[in-house]
Design a protein around this motif. Structure first.
Motif, PDB file in Angstrom:
ATOM      1  N   UNK A 190       0.831  -1.214   0.000  1.00 45.59           N
ATOM      2  CA  UNK A 190       0.000   0.000   0.000  1.00 45.59           C
ATOM      3  C   UNK A 190       0.856   1.251   0.000  1.00 45.59           C
ATOM      4  N   UNK A 191       2.045   1.146   0.558  1.00 50.12           N
ATOM      5  CA  UNK A 191       2.908   2.315   0.723  1.00 50.12           C
ATOM      6  C   UNK A 191       4.336   1.835   0.866  1.00 50.12           C
ATOM      7  N   UNK A 192       5.269   2.621   0.378  1.00 44.00           N
ATOM      8  CA  UNK A 192       6.679   2.260   0.478  1.00 44.00           C
ATOM      9  C   UNK A 192       7.482   3.545   0.569  1.00 44.00           C
ATOM     10  N   UNK A 193       8.503   3.549   1.390  1.00 39.81           N
ATOM     11  CA  UNK A 193       9.333   4.748   1.465  1.00 39.81           C
ATOM     12  C   UNK A 193      10.392   4.655   2.530  1.00 39.81           C
ATOM     13  N   UNK A 194      11.261   5.664   2.584  1.00 42.74           N
ATOM     14  CA  UNK A 194      12.257   5.713   3.655  1.00 42.74           C
ATOM     15  C   UNK A 194      11.552   5.870   4.997  1.00 42.74           C
ATOM     16  N   UNK A 195      12.136   5.290   6.028  1.00 36.50           N
ATOM     17  CA  UNK A 195      11.528   5.339   7.359  1.00 36.50           C
ATOM     18  C   UNK A 195      11.279   6.779   7.795  1.00 36.50           C
ATOM     19  N   UNK A 196      12.234   7.664   7.513  1.00 34.82           N
ATOM     20  CA  UNK A 196      12.071   9.064   7.943  1.00 34.82           C
ATOM     21  C   UNK A 196      10.814   9.692   7.345  1.00 34.82           C
ATOM     22  N   UNK A 197      10.450   9.232   6.160  1.00 34.30           N
ATOM     23  CA  UNK A 197       9.247   9.750   5.505  1.00 34.30           C
ATOM     24  C   UNK A 197       7.990   9.095   6.096  1.00 34.30           C
ATOM     25  N   UNK A 198       8.049   7.751   6.290  1.00 33.68           N
ATOM     26  CA  UNK A 198       6.866   7.031   6.785  1.00 33.68           C
ATOM     27  C   UNK A 198       6.488   7.472   8.202  1.00 33.68           C
ATOM     28  N   UNK A 199       7.488   7.784   9.000  1.00 35.95           N
ATOM     29  CA  UNK A 199       7.221   8.228  10.375  1.00 35.95           C
ATOM     30  C   UNK A 199       6.304   9.442  10.412  1.00 35.95           C
ATOM     31  N   UNK A 200       6.337  10.241   9.321  1.00 36.54           N
ATOM     32  CA  UNK A 200       5.543  11.471   9.299  1.00 36.54           C
ATOM     33  C   UNK A 200       4.247  11.324   8.516  1.00 36.54           C
TER      34      UNK A 200
END
Ligand code: ATP
Length: 255
Positions: free
Chosen positions: A234-244
């Motif tokens: 459903x979603x994929x990205x760097x952790x720093x981005x997902x945290x927000x």
């Protein structure tokens, strides 16, 4: 859930000759009879990178790992480790090709000593006895396992058993390590021990694919994550981005 973002942070330089090969999964689907557990999932793990997969119960995380290992019925366009095509390879040979697996629930042998449990992890290659370099390396990584090497596996705490399960998988000398819910059933203190183990593996430059329901742990232990829902990414990205990401914060971090 917001649109998928693709990204990639690599732990080691692709030109480093000692770097592990990348793992690539393209269009993976898993069906159990009429149940579609995974549907068209694609992702990669770059050399030395730690990638997480989070998602609720039944999202298809375990099936994804099992399919890579050849332990679930897979229908995939391609599963590759570097130049090696693993799409139809049986589990024992997947391990021989360099993928280690720490299954959900640990599955250590409680009636065997810690050292015997570790030795069994070397089944896919020639065992070198007490001089085995991998055994020494596991003891360097997890000194507590060395201290407890004569104890029975069943006498270890949950966190130590998880270290033993990771150590056993390392005995096959993997280039990529797959871990399924290593925090399951552990107290917060023991989850902290598991996190320390994962960070140690990351420092050593091992490529890691971590499946977890515990998003907090996953975000601490990995650089990039996939969020699975109903068998899809459903979603994929760097952790720093997902945290927000507001949805991730609400659904997976409870914030
Ligand atoms: P969990 O965190 O509970 O392990 P998961 O995200 O790992 O969940 P999977 O275990 O991969 O999800 O399950 C995905 C779907 O496939 C679920 O609907 C599950 O009921 C189904 N499933 C898993 N294993 C089998 C099986 N052996 N036979 C039939 N259906 C299965």
């Amino acid at each position: 859930m917001s649109a998928a973002t693709s990204s990639g942070t690599t732990g080691s330089s692709p030109t480093d000759p000692t770097a592990p090969p990348p793992l690539r999964v393209e269009g993976l689907s898993v069906r159990y009879g009429g149940v579609v557990a995974v549907s068209g999932v694609s992702f990669g793990v770059e050399p030395g990178e730690s990638v997480g997969i989070i998602g609720a119960n039944g999202a298809g995380k375990t099936s994804t790992l099992k399919a890579i290992m050849g332990l679930a019925p897979r229908q995939a366009a391609a599963i590759r480790l570097g130049e090696v095509d693993l799409t139809r390879t049986k589990a024992r040979n997947v391990v021989r090709q360099g993928i280690g697996y720490v299954p959900e629930g640990r599955h250590i042998f409680g009636g065997l000593t810690v050292e015997r449990n570790l030795e069994l992890g070397a089944y896919s290659r020639k065992w070198q006895g007490d001089d085995d370099e991998s055994l020494r390396e596991v003891y360097r990584l997890f000194p507590v396992l060395h201290q407890m090497r004569e104890r029975l596996g069943g006498a270890l705490s949950g966190g130590q058993q998880q270290m033993l399960a990771i150590g056993r998988a390392l005995m096959s000398r993997p280039q990529v390590l797959l871990l399924d819910e290593p925090s399951m059933g552990l107290s917060p203190k023991l989850v902290g021990q598991v996190l320390d183990s994962l960070l140690t593996l990351r420092e050593r430059g091992l490529s890691v694919l971590l499946v977890e329901q515990n998003a907090w742990l996953t975000f601490e232990a990995t650089e990039r994550c996939l969020v699975m829902e109903n068998g899809e990414v459903a979603l994929e990205g760097p952790v720093d981005q997902l945290r927000h990401d507001p949805q991730v914060r609400k659904i997976y971090l409870g914030l």
